[in-house]
Motif scaffolding. Structure first.
Motif, PDB file in Angstrom:
ATOM      1  N   ARG A   9       1.453  11.050  -0.508  1.00  4.20           N
ATOM      2  CA  ARG A   9       0.972   9.684  -0.757  1.00  4.20           C
ATOM      3  C   ARG A   9      -0.178   9.348   0.191  1.00  4.20           C
ATOM      4  NH1 ARG A   9       3.348   4.097   0.719  1.00  4.20           N
ATOM      5  NH2 ARG A   9       2.453   2.727  -0.880  1.00  4.20           N
ATOM      6  N   GLU A  66       0.021   4.402  13.603  1.00  3.97           N
ATOM      7  CA  GLU A  66      -0.668   5.051  12.497  1.00  3.97           C
ATOM      8  C   GLU A  66      -0.959   6.534  12.679  1.00  3.97           C
ATOM      9  OE1 GLU A  66      -4.155   2.682  12.000  1.00  3.97           O
ATOM     10  OE2 GLU A  66      -3.044   0.888  11.397  1.00  3.97           O
ATOM     11  N   GLU A 115      -1.366   4.615   7.214  1.00  8.49           N
ATOM     12  CA  GLU A 115      -1.448   3.218   6.808  1.00  8.49           C
ATOM     13  C   GLU A 115      -0.855   3.058   5.416  1.00  8.49           C
ATOM     14  OE1 GLU A 115      -5.339   1.326   8.568  1.00  8.49           O
ATOM     15  OE2 GLU A 115      -5.881   3.106   7.413  1.00  8.49           O
ATOM     16  N   ARG A 116      -0.697   1.805   4.989  1.00  3.77           N
ATOM     17  CA  ARG A 116      -0.263   1.556   3.622  1.00  3.77           C
ATOM     18  C   ARG A 116      -1.429   1.846   2.693  1.00  3.77           C
ATOM     19  NH1 ARG A 116      -0.379  -2.709   0.035  1.00  3.77           N
ATOM     20  NH2 ARG A 116      -1.373  -4.081   1.581  1.00  3.77           N
ATOM     21  N   GLN A 118      -4.092   1.819  -0.111  1.00  2.45           N
ATOM     22  CA  GLN A 118      -4.618   0.841  -1.059  1.00  2.45           C
ATOM     23  C   GLN A 118      -6.036   1.254  -1.406  1.00  2.45           C
ATOM     24  OE1 GLN A 118      -5.507  -3.008   1.032  1.00  2.45           O
ATOM     25  NE2 GLN A 118      -4.377  -2.033   2.689  1.00  2.45           N
ATOM     26  N   ARG A 123      -4.650   7.556   3.595  1.00  2.00           N
ATOM     27  CA  ARG A 123      -4.086   8.174   4.794  1.00  2.00           C
ATOM     28  C   ARG A 123      -4.911   9.372   5.251  1.00  2.00           C
ATOM     29  NH1 ARG A 123       2.448   7.486   3.428  1.00  2.00           N
ATOM     30  NH2 ARG A 123       2.427   5.223   3.776  1.00  2.00           N
TER      31      ARG A 123
END
Length: 423
Positions: A9, A66, A115-116, A118, A123
């Motif tokens: 991801r 992170e 990180e999340r 978006q 990442r």
């Protein structure tokens, strides 16, 4: 049906249809930096964790939350690089490139932050970093900004604005820090959890908060300009004079502090409104204390980093990307008997026409199937070599885009001369 192994991801494959845009952008940036006298340095993607803790700052989100950190088999703590400046400084110290020298360096490659994911923030993301060492005046700050401004013109980009600020000297920041802490403690109820955590460790970072609920209290905070030392004021004023002379428009943003602890004096960001919340495409500034902080002799330094994914997204949004390159010629080999002659002919053409993009059919197939492949390839011309043509040392030339154009038979020795004007 069960899915196979998927990518991690936030880490993406760059597919063949996308890679030409990356190559095109990287080529333009590399060429521009070469014109300004910057040399490429290639750095490892794994460094000792201590390097980033000492440079970025132990109380930053990057170090605390992170980084991809792990122990290797020797028990050493290693980290996938979250940014490039620290590694570049480490390499400069290690190889004796910095002390009493001027260096203009650049690097490129993947960076990693957990990180999340978006749009515009991944990442694994890619940066092109530019660093200068041994020059302490605002002239090198201006040059770095001028390079980026020229890049936007070279790429044809619009809707990009420059924001600048100064973070002054370490002494000025220390004085301002006391005032800022007192102000935020008086407004503790207005601070979110993250800001309260940073209040004692790094209150300047609160000014960079993106929390909408805190913008009013941040806007009323004391201005750093009121506590700026005279040398930094002069440095910043000269920078503005140089940018004015170069015709570069800018806005002074007193809340611009950047996200890394090593910055001082000049900081800047190039921002666009075309990409939503992730609007920063380039950012940098001075970090004069970092070389000594990492064990080298005191050396003035400044640099910037470009976010490649964001820059490509902006180019796409503004329709500035070139069309993907396509083969110009597709060589159809009608029968196994002509394969060796066909490969040899293709190599001869590549020697004679070095800029021609030529694809040779491999994997066999009927004449009809090969012609379909030739059409799907996007090539403008098909060369058809069958046994009859091979015996006569000739080839059939057929236009794949102009149905009115007649097919022609051309001898091998005249083929390069015949193709050259068509390409």
């Amino acid at each position: 049906m069960a899915k196979g192994i998927q990518s991690i991801r936030g880490m993406h494959d760059i597919l063949p249809s996308e890679a030409p845009a990356w190559q095109w952008l990287e080529m333009h940036i590399a060429g521009l930096l070469q014109r300004y006298g910057y040399q490429q340095i290639r750095l490892p993607i794994v460094e000792r964790t201590e390097l980033f803790a000492r440079s970025i700052g132990e109380v930053t989100d990057i170090v605390e939350k992170e980084m991809y950190t792990f122990e290797d088999r020797n028990g050493d703590s290693l980290t996938l690089r979250p940014e490039g400046t620290a590694g570049c400084v480490r390499a400069g110290i290690e190889h004796g490139l910095l002390h009493h020298q001027q260096q203009r360096l650049w690097y490129s490659g993947p960076m990693f932050r957990h990180e999340r994911p978006q749009k515009g923030r991944y990442r694994q993301f890619h940066q092109i970093g530019v660093e200068s060492f041994g020059m302490d005046g605002p002239d090198i700050d201006a040059e770095l900004i001028i390079i980026t401004a020229r890049l936007w013109r070279l790429l044809g980009l619009t809707d990009v604005r420059l924001e600048i600020n100064t973070l002054g000297s370490a002494e000025a920041r220390a004085q301002y820090r006391e005032v800022l802490v007192a102000y935020f403690k008086a407004h503790l109820a207005d601070l979110d959890e993250d800001a309260r955590r940073r209040l004692d460790s790094n209150p300047l970072r609160i000014l960079d908060s993106k929390n909408p609920a805190m913008q009013a209290v941040i806007a009323q905070a004391p201005s750093f300009m009121d506590y700026l030392d005279a040398d930094s004021q002069a440095h910043f004023q000269t920078l503005q004079t140089l940018l004015d002379a170069a015709g570069i428009a800018y806005q002074i943003n007193p809340r611009l502090v950047r996200g890394l602890d090593y910055y001082g004096r000049t900081v800047f960001e190039w921002i666009t409104d075309s990409l939503g919340a992730q609007g920063t495409i380039c950012a940098g500034g001075r970090y004069d204390a970092l070389v000594s902080q990492l064990g080298g002799q005191a050396t003035p330094a400044a640099g910037f980093a470009l976010g490649v994914e964001r820059l490509l997204a902006l180019l796409e949004a503004q329709a500035k990307l070139p069309p993907p390159p396509l083969p110009q010629v597709y060589l159809v080999l009608a029968g196994e008997a002509v394969q060796s002659a066909g490969l040899a002919l293709a190599e001869r053409l590549r020697e004679q026409l070095p800029h021609m993009a030529l694809v040779v059919n491999c994997g066999g197939g009927s004449l009809k199937a090969q012609m379909k492949r030739a059409d799907r390839s996007g090539a403008a011309w098909a060369l058809i070599l069958g046994e009859q043509e091979c015996d006569r040392q000739s080839v059939q030339i057929k236009s794949l885009r102009d149905t009115q154009s007649a097919q022609q038979c051309v001898p091998w020795e005249q083929l390069a001369a015949h193709l050259a004007p068509l390409l």
